[in-house]
Every structure is written in structure tokens, then in C-alpha cells.
Design a protein around this motif. Structure first.
Motif, mmCIF file in Angstrom:
data_model
loop_
_atom_site.group_PDB
_atom_site.id
_atom_site.type_symbol
_atom_site.label_atom_id
_atom_site.label_comp_id
_atom_site.label_asym_id
_atom_site.label_seq_id
_atom_site.Cartn_x
_atom_site.Cartn_y
_atom_site.Cartn_z
ATOM 1 N N ILE A 1 24.673 26.137 35.686
ATOM 2 C CA ILE A 1 23.726 27.173 35.239
ATOM 3 C C ILE A 1 24.091 28.533 35.835
ATOM 4 C CG2 ILE A 1 21.323 27.924 35.400
ATOM 5 C CD1 ILE A 1 20.512 24.972 35.251
ATOM 6 N N THR A 2 24.440 28.538 37.128
ATOM 7 C CA THR A 2 24.771 29.803 37.799
ATOM 8 C C THR A 2 25.963 30.480 37.141
ATOM 9 O OG1 THR A 2 23.938 28.945 39.908
ATOM 10 C CG2 THR A 2 25.397 30.849 40.002
ATOM 11 N N ILE A 3 27.016 29.717 36.841
ATOM 12 C CA ILE A 3 28.195 30.300 36.190
ATOM 13 C C ILE A 3 27.868 30.742 34.775
ATOM 14 C CG2 ILE A 3 30.521 29.771 35.332
ATOM 15 C CD1 ILE A 3 30.916 27.980 37.769
ATOM 16 N N GLY A 4 27.079 29.932 34.063
ATOM 17 C CA GLY A 4 26.716 30.284 32.686
ATOM 18 C C GLY A 4 25.862 31.534 32.591
ATOM 19 N N VAL B 1 30.535 33.796 43.521
ATOM 20 C CA VAL B 1 29.240 33.105 43.426
ATOM 21 C C VAL B 1 29.343 31.671 43.954
ATOM 22 C CG1 VAL B 1 28.451 34.537 41.517
ATOM 23 C CG2 VAL B 1 29.606 32.381 41.029
ATOM 24 N N LEU B 2 30.500 31.027 43.780
ATOM 25 C CA LEU B 2 30.659 29.682 44.334
ATOM 26 C C LEU B 2 30.630 29.719 45.855
ATOM 27 C CD1 LEU B 2 33.443 28.116 42.054
ATOM 28 C CD2 LEU B 2 31.015 27.532 42.093
ATOM 29 N N ASP B 3 31.288 30.710 46.437
ATOM 30 C CA ASP B 3 31.304 30.841 47.892
ATOM 31 C C ASP B 3 29.904 31.104 48.429
ATOM 32 O OD1 ASP B 3 32.706 30.823 50.318
ATOM 33 O OD2 ASP B 3 32.821 33.002 50.364
ATOM 34 N N ILE C 1 40.499 38.179 32.712
ATOM 35 C CA ILE C 1 40.600 36.872 33.373
ATOM 36 C C ILE C 1 40.464 37.025 34.885
ATOM 37 C CG2 ILE C 1 42.142 34.934 33.839
ATOM 38 C CD1 ILE C 1 43.306 35.315 31.062
ATOM 39 N N ASP C 2 41.177 37.995 35.462
ATOM 40 C CA ASP C 2 41.095 38.211 36.910
ATOM 41 C C ASP C 2 39.678 38.520 37.353
ATOM 42 O OD1 ASP C 2 43.762 37.713 37.178
ATOM 43 O OD2 ASP C 2 44.373 39.811 37.393
ATOM 44 N N ALA C 3 38.987 39.384 36.569
ATOM 45 C CA ALA C 3 37.608 39.749 36.919
ATOM 46 C C ALA C 3 36.692 38.529 36.852
ATOM 47 C CB ALA C 3 37.107 40.847 35.987
ATOM 48 N N THR C 4 36.904 37.681 35.843
ATOM 49 C CA THR C 4 36.080 36.476 35.689
ATOM 50 C C THR C 4 36.300 35.519 36.851
ATOM 51 O OG1 THR C 4 36.172 36.674 33.280
ATOM 52 C CG2 THR C 4 35.589 34.512 34.180
ATOM 53 N N ILE C 5 37.563 35.271 37.174
ATOM 54 C CA ILE C 5 37.883 34.339 38.261
ATOM 55 C C ILE C 5 37.346 34.858 39.590
ATOM 56 C CG2 ILE C 5 39.804 33.376 39.600
ATOM 57 C CD1 ILE C 5 41.368 33.295 36.925
ATOM 58 N N ILE D 1 29.787 39.455 33.514
ATOM 59 C CA ILE D 1 30.951 39.952 34.239
ATOM 60 C C ILE D 1 31.402 41.275 33.632
ATOM 61 C CG2 ILE D 1 33.331 39.408 34.922
ATOM 62 C CD1 ILE D 1 32.446 36.398 34.424
ATOM 63 N N GLU D 2 31.403 42.321 34.453
ATOM 64 C CA GLU D 2 31.780 43.656 33.993
ATOM 65 C C GLU D 2 33.287 43.851 34.094
ATOM 66 O OE1 GLU D 2 29.717 45.813 32.691
ATOM 67 O OE2 GLU D 2 27.935 44.569 33.045
ATOM 68 N N VAL D 3 33.890 44.247 32.987
ATOM 69 C CA VAL D 3 35.317 44.577 32.939
ATOM 70 C C VAL D 3 35.422 45.966 32.333
ATOM 71 C CG1 VAL D 3 37.598 43.894 32.160
ATOM 72 C CG2 VAL D 3 35.851 42.136 32.591
ATOM 73 N N GLU D 4 35.612 46.969 33.223
ATOM 74 C CA GLU D 4 35.544 48.382 32.828
ATOM 75 C C GLU D 4 34.203 48.632 32.143
ATOM 76 O OE1 GLU D 4 39.153 49.315 30.689
ATOM 77 O OE2 GLU D 4 40.283 49.508 32.561
ATOM 78 N N LYS D 5 34.187 48.984 30.869
ATOM 79 C CA LYS D 5 32.921 49.296 30.204
ATOM 80 C C LYS D 5 32.424 48.144 29.332
ATOM 81 C CE LYS D 5 33.839 54.257 30.084
ATOM 82 N NZ LYS D 5 33.958 55.452 29.214
ATOM 83 N N ARG D 6 33.100 46.995 29.438
ATOM 84 C CA ARG D 6 32.710 45.858 28.612
ATOM 85 C C ARG D 6 32.164 44.725 29.488
ATOM 86 N NH1 ARG D 6 37.516 44.573 24.507
ATOM 87 N NH2 ARG D 6 35.862 43.204 23.695
ATOM 88 N N THR D 7 31.440 43.819 28.838
ATOM 89 C CA THR D 7 30.820 42.689 29.546
ATOM 90 C C THR D 7 31.270 41.383 28.900
ATOM 91 O OG1 THR D 7 28.885 44.029 30.047
ATOM 92 C CG2 THR D 7 28.645 41.646 30.257
#
Length: 696
Positions: free
Chosen positions: A376-379, A337-339, A327-331, A383-389
Motif C-alpha cells: 500500500i505504501t509503495i502504491g 520509504v522502505l528504509d 527510473i532513478d527517481a522511482t527507485i 514521485i516527482e520527476v522534474e515537472k511531471r509525476t
């Protein structure tokens, strides 16, 4: 060209037609001319109890112009006077050229009665001069009060503050004295401010700085320098100059602060309090402050704006698969990207999984295009979280902020409502945007409410409540104010008050019908109670639709006859603001209602600066004080204001009702103000029936 709303003109003359001709001529310059006409001293003394703007003197039965001047001066009135030329004034009132011997801001003596142009212009100019004097008096009072408050604040301030007159100290507060090592304020009076500055270069620079300020330049009001105390020690400081007044004279105010790290620390803390630690974006507090500032700019027409509320959709799925780290990585990634995407806008992390964006000057088409680009940009993010996406989508609620917009908290609620609409439309999938349309929502709600109102009129679904009013003079409570309510047939048993449905009633032209229903049904119940209590009477609040209804006096007359034909059985009341907005019509309507044996009242009396003046024009039988007077009545100043207002009303032969007596403290004060009528929950709450206690 009409540049004034009202002129109160008092004419002393034997010829009323002449006075009416003046009124006709003055109507080109005023929306309304309130004429007072008399020709003897006794009438003059009565007339001067009211407020007049200009007095014109011609001929009178037992008065000379000198007599009039004496009466006005004895009563200490600021009343401009114009004397029309008579035989005796022809000698003393004019100079050799035939012009008035006296012309000033208070008097013109004397003008030829037949020269209408000169007289009308003199009236207008004297009135304008009176208005200017009144405004100047008010401004001087405000300035005096402001100076007094400022001096109290400065004396108790922790900042070092002093007053200078041409660079010389004339006052300093305790922190200022302590900062430079002076024991008392007397020790610093007369000391040049440059004596407290160390170093020749500093002194030269400060002299230039002070000179520029004295010449009116405000481009630079801060000056950094090295200060010197009385013991010879020095310290780095910064001063600020400001124009001020001291004992009503213009002076220069100086504020000195020692340079240390506290200011910088405070700035850093302020930034930290408004910044989200995870994304580096502004947090909710920062957003709310910016939103409020932008909202104020929109209200005054300096810009237009829009709010985008972005809610991430599949956070629950990410939590289940990747935990809080995911969740932290996603946020964090979405915030980044919004900034980057929003160049001309204000981006904030509003809550755990929601972002807000404020943008300015975008058309509806540009706003929806921006929302689609964000979606579209968010979709498209991976997002990389350690070795998972992982990835996410966003639902975007949008609200336009325009000059007639609701308050910021309501706009935010509408943006969230737009998110809920997306959830409903997409069966909780999200990944869409929706622009909140106020007109669409208002239309559906208003139609439903209007239908309920029409049904209530046709089928008697309104409810009436009655609250007793205690008559101090008669020592009884058989006078009742009538309240209208609209019960709704919903699960919560909602009951609406007039302020919740009258706007819709106005849109659908239902106010007159509602007023008529209220009058008829209130009088029906009055008729029943009067069978046992013949002195019972009611006070009924009507809207401006009835105030301008020419049929109202006839309706009131019929209803009064139906309840026994007693003159004071029915009192109709109208809001002061509506009376002021329809002043000419209100004057005619009040007179017609009185002729129909119906009493009239003004509600929220005292809510405008011209309350007494308005009452003097329309002459109501009763006035109901505005709530603001009662809420603050325990304050001595407010109590004096209420007493003064009631005395002025009594001078016009108008009874006063003091409402909103909700506690014992207010009740104890209420007895002393001089009002004839008292009302409030402390005395008795409204009920569905008119109940009069029977003496045992």
C-alpha cells in the motif's frame, strides 16, 4: 541408564556362561556389548588383532594373568585389564584388607569373581578411563598440529607478532624485529616488552593491562601506546594480546600494528563495497553477507526469520515516459520509504528494480500484514520527476526461514518463484504479495514422482546400467555393479538417479518394492550372461528397507538358485551409515545372507570414525571405499591412510573395492594400495548390458 553406545569386551575364562552373565549385567550401561571369549594363548593372539575396550581375566587353559599382561605389553596395546581372584592371586593380588593391591587407569588386580557389582563397575570405569585417554591423545595431537600451523603462519605473516613469557620476549617474527630495529630473534629474546614502550604513564598503564590479562581477564585485549625502537625513535602503535602455546607451553601472543589511516580507509572501502550509490541502502553483496549470517543463526535455533523480495511492477512504462531519470527517481524514492518503514529489519537494493528485506521473529500473520503495508505504501507514492509525476506498484514474494530451511540461494529462488506466481495470478499486473509454501509445492511434486515410481515398478519402466569391476586376483572383469535409473517421459528426456527419488519412495513406502524389482531384474540379466560366461557375478546396492527385511535372505537364496546356485554370484551392498544405524539387525542380516550363499558388502566404507569397528562387528565379504579417499589419493598422507585402511580390512579377511578411478594418475596409484577390486570410468563406463571381452 545407558550412556555408551558400544563396549568391546574380551573375556579370558573357562566358563562362557560367566562371560554371558557379565554381558547381561553390562547391558544396563551400554546399548551393545560385543563379547570376545577365549581360554588359550593362541586364541588371544588372534583376538588382539581386533580392537577391545576392556579385558577380563579369570582362568585359562595355558595362560596366567602375568602372561596376558606380557602379551598386551609386547604388542604395545592400550587395553585396560581386570584380574579375577584365583588362589595364587589371593596372596599377591590383595592387601591385608582384602582389597585389590593394584588399582589404576589400566588395571584392577584382583577382584572376587562372585562380586558382580564390583566387576561391572570396574569394567565401566576402566572403559571410561580408556575413552578419556583416547580423547586426550586426540586433543593433544590436534593442539600440536594447531600450534605447528600457527607458528608457520606467524613466521610468514606480514603482521608484527611475538610471544611473551611473563612479559619477556621468547620469540618474534621478522616484521616484529624490523618494526623495533632488532637484527635477529636472538637479540630480542629476554628483552622485557615494557622496554619497547615510551613514556612512564604508558609503562604504568601497560603493566596494569598485562597484569589483568595474566589474571584471566579478557574484557580488554587491545592497548594503544607510543612505541620505542632500538635507535630511540618512537611511533604510535596498537597491540593485541591473546593466549597461545609455544613449544607446548602456555604463553602470551602479542600483535603490534602501527597506527595509520590504512585501517580507516579499509573500513570505508568495505562499507562502500556493500552500499548502493543511488539509494544509500545495502547492495546485493551486503545483503548476501547479512543473509548468510542470519541463516546460520536460524539453523542453530537462535532466531526465526523471513525474506521479502520486492519487484517494482511498471518500470517499462516509466522508462518509456520519463526515461532513465524517471527510473532513478522511482527507485530512490521507494528505497527511502522502505528504509523508513522497516525499523527492525535489513533493507537492500538487490538489483536494478528489486529490493530485499530480512526480518526476524515475525509470525505468518505479522509477515503478511507487513507485506500488505509495504504494498500500500509503495502504491500510494507520488514521485516527482522534474515537472511531471509518476507512480509505481510492487509485487512481493515472501519466504519464511526456519531451522530446517533450504540453503540461502534456494530460499532466494523460492522468493522469486513467488513473484512469478503473482505475475501468473494477476496476468502480469502485479501489485500483490504471495507467501511461498514449501509443503504445497513438495506435495504436488512428490505425488507426481510417486506415481511415476509405482508405474515403473508395475510396468518395468526402470532402467539398469552395469559397470565392470576389475578383479586383480583373477585378472578379469566379469564382476558388475548394477545401477538403477528412472527415465521420465518429459520433453527433456530426464533420467533420475536414486538420490533424486528415494526420499519420495521412502515417504510412500516404496523402497522395498524398488529393491525387489532391482534384485529380480538384475538377476534375470545375470542369468542370461552366465550362459556364456559362467563366472559372471553382480554387486547390487539396496536401501535400509531391505537391510531390516527378514525375508531378504530367503529372496536372495531363491535368486542365487535361479542363476546357478554359485555362492559368489550375488553380492548385496548397503551404505555404511545405514549399517551403523541398524547395527544389531545388520549383524543378524549379514550372517543370514552368508548362510544363504549370498555375499554382502559395505558401501562408502571409511566415512565414519568407527568404520573398521563396524566391519569387525558385521563381518562383510567386501567393502567399497568412500569417494573422499580416492579423490585425494595422489596426496602422500591420503595414500598412506588408504593403504592402512585396506590392511586393516585384510586383517578381517575382507576384500576391498577401490571405485571412482577416473584418470590415468589415479589408476597408476590404484595398483599400489592393495585393493582386490578396481572400478571407474577410466577402466570402463556403465552400459545397458553386461559385456565381457572375449580373449582372442
Amino acid at each position: 541408564m545407558r550412556n555408551n553406545a558400544l563396549l568391546n569386551l574380551l573375556v579370558i575364562d573357562e566358563d562362557q556362561l560367566y562371560a554371558e552373565r557379565l554381558v547381561k549385567l553390562l547391558s544396563s550401561y551400554y546399548e551393545e556389548v560385543n563379547l570376545g571369549f577365549l581360554d588359550d594363548k593362541e586364541e588371544l593372539l588372534k583376538a588382539l588383532r581386533h580392537q577391545w575396550d576392556v579385558l577380563v581375566f579369570g582362568r585359562a587353559y595355558d595362560l596366567s594373568f602375568t602372561d596376558v599382561v606380557g602379551v598386551v605389553q609386547e604388542q604395545d596395546l592400550d587395553l585396560p585389564m581386570i584380574a579375577l581372584m584365583s588362589d595364587d592371586m589371593a596372596v599377591t593380588g590383595c592387601n591385608d584388607d582384602g582389597l585389590p593391591a593394584v588399582i589404576d587407569g589400566n588395571m584392577v588386580k584382583a577382584l572376587v569373581a562372585e562380586k558382580d557389582t564390583q566387576i561391572v563397575m570396574a569394567i565401566c570405569l576402566q572403559h571410561a578411563n580408556l575413552c578419556s585417554r583416547q580423547q586426550l591423545k586426540a586433543l593433544r595431537y590436534v593442539l600440536s598440529e594447531a600450534e605447528q600451523r600457527a607458528n608457520i603462519l606467524i613466521k610468514n605473516s606480514k603482521s608484527a607478532v611475538a610471544y611473551l613469557d611473563q612479559g619477556i620476549h621468547i620469540f618474534a617474527n621478522d616484521p616484529y624485529l624490523e618494526l623495533f630495529g632488532f637484527d635477529t630473534v636472538n637479540n630480542i629474546i629476554g628483552v622485557p616488552v615494557i622496554d619497547l614502550i615510551a613514556g612512564g604513564d604508558n609503562i604504568k598503564a601497560f603493566k596494569r593491562f598485562l597484569s589483568q590479562f595474566d589474571k584471566g581477564s579478557r574484557a580488554q585485549v587491545e592497548f594503544k601506546f607510543e612505541s620505542r625502537r632500538t635507535d630511540g625513535t618512537t611511533f604510535e602503535a596498537e597491540l593485541q594480546l591473546a593466549a597461545a602455546t609455544f613449544e607446548s607451553k602456555p604463553v602470551t601472543q602479542i600483535i603490534i600494528q602501527q597506527n595509520d589511516n590504512s585501517t580507516e580507509i579499509a573500513k570505508r572501502l568495505a562499507v562502500a563495497e556493500r552500499q548502493d550509490s543511488l539509494t544509500g541502502l545495502n547492495n546485493r553483496r551486503g545483503f548476501e553477507e547479512h543473509f548468510e549470517a542470519l541463516y546460520q543463526l536460524v539453523l542453530v535455533g537462535k532466531t526465526s526469520a523471513a525474506l521479502l523480495y520486492i519487484q517494482l511492477d511498471n518500470i517499462g512504462k516509466i522508462r518509456n515516459s520519463l526515461g532513465l531519470q524517471g527510473i532513478d527517481a522511482t527507485i530512490k524514492q521507494v528505497g527511502y520509504v522502505l528504509d523508513e518503514l522497516i525499523v527492525d529489519g535489513y533493507v537492500s537494493r538487490f538489483s536494478d528494480t528489486a529490493f530485499t528485506i530480512l526480518v526476524e521473529n515475525l509470525t505468518t500473520q505479522a509477515l503478511t500484514a507487513l507485506a500488505e503495508r509495504i504494498r500500500i505504501t509503495i502504491g500510494d507514492l507520488y514521485i516527482e520527476v522534474e515537472k511531471r509525476t509518476t507512480n509505481t506498484t510492487a509485487s512481493i514474494g515472501m519466504v519464511k526461514i526456519e531451522s530446517n530451511a533450504a540453503e540461502p540461494n534456494i530460499l532466494l529462488e523460492r522468493a522469486i518463484d513467488a513473484i512469478n506466481q503473482i505475475r501468473e495470478d494477476t496476468q502480469n499486473l502485479g501489485n500483490a504479495y504471495h507467501l511461498y509454501d514449501p509443503s504445497a509445492h513438495a506435495s504436488s511434486d512428490d505425488d507426481a514422482l510417486a506415481e511415476s515410481l509405482m508405474n515403473a515398478i508395475a510396468n518395468n519402466h526402470f532402467e539398469l546400467l552395469f559397470q565392470p569391476i576389475y578383479d586383480v586376483n583373477a585378472d578379469r572383469s566379469d564382476f558388475f555393479e548394477v545401477y538403477l535409473r528412472l527415465p521420465l517421459a518429459d520433453a527433456d528426456n530426464t533420467i533420475l538417479m536414486p538420490n533424486q527419488f528415494m526420499a519420495v519412495a521412502k515417504t510412500h513406502n516404496l523402497r522395498e518394492k524398488i529393491d525387489r524389482w532391482l534384485l529380480i531384474n538384475a538377476c534375470k540379466q545375470l542369468n542370461e550372461i552366465r550362459k556364456l560366461h559362467p563366472q559372471a557375478r553382480i554387486l547390487v546396492q539396496l536401501t535400509s528397507a531391505s537391510l531390516v527385511d527378514k525375508k531378504l535372505p530367503n529372496v536372495a537364496s531363491q535368486l542365487i538358485n535361479a542363476v546357478g546356485g554359485v555362492a559368489d554370484a550375488l553380492t548385496l551392498q548397503f551404505n555404511e551409515e545405514e549399517v551403523a544405524n541398524h547395527l544389531s539387525m545388520a549383524k543378524i542380516q549379514f550372517t543370514a545372507l552368508n548362510q544363504a550363499r549370498c555375499q554382502v558388502a559395505i558401501r562408502n566404507f571409511g566415512s565414519s570414525e568407527k568404520s573398521v569397528e563396524i566391519a569387525g562387528i558385521v563381518q562383510p565379504n567386501m567393502m567399497r571405499l568412500a569417494r573422499t579417499y580416492v579423490d585425494g589419493i595422489n596426496n602422500a598422507d591420503n595414500l598412506d591412510t588408504v593403504k592402512s585402511l585396506i590392511l586393516r580390512a585384510k586383517a578381517l579377511n575382507i576384500d576391498v573395492l577401490m571405485p571412482y578411478i577416473e584418470d590415468a594418475a589415479t589408476m597408476s596409484v590404484a595398483w599400489s594400495v592393495g585393493a582386490r577390486y578396481l572400478q571407474g570410468y577410466y577402466l570402463e563406463e556403465p552400459s545397458k548390458t553386461m559385456t565381457i571381452a572375449t580373449e582372442k
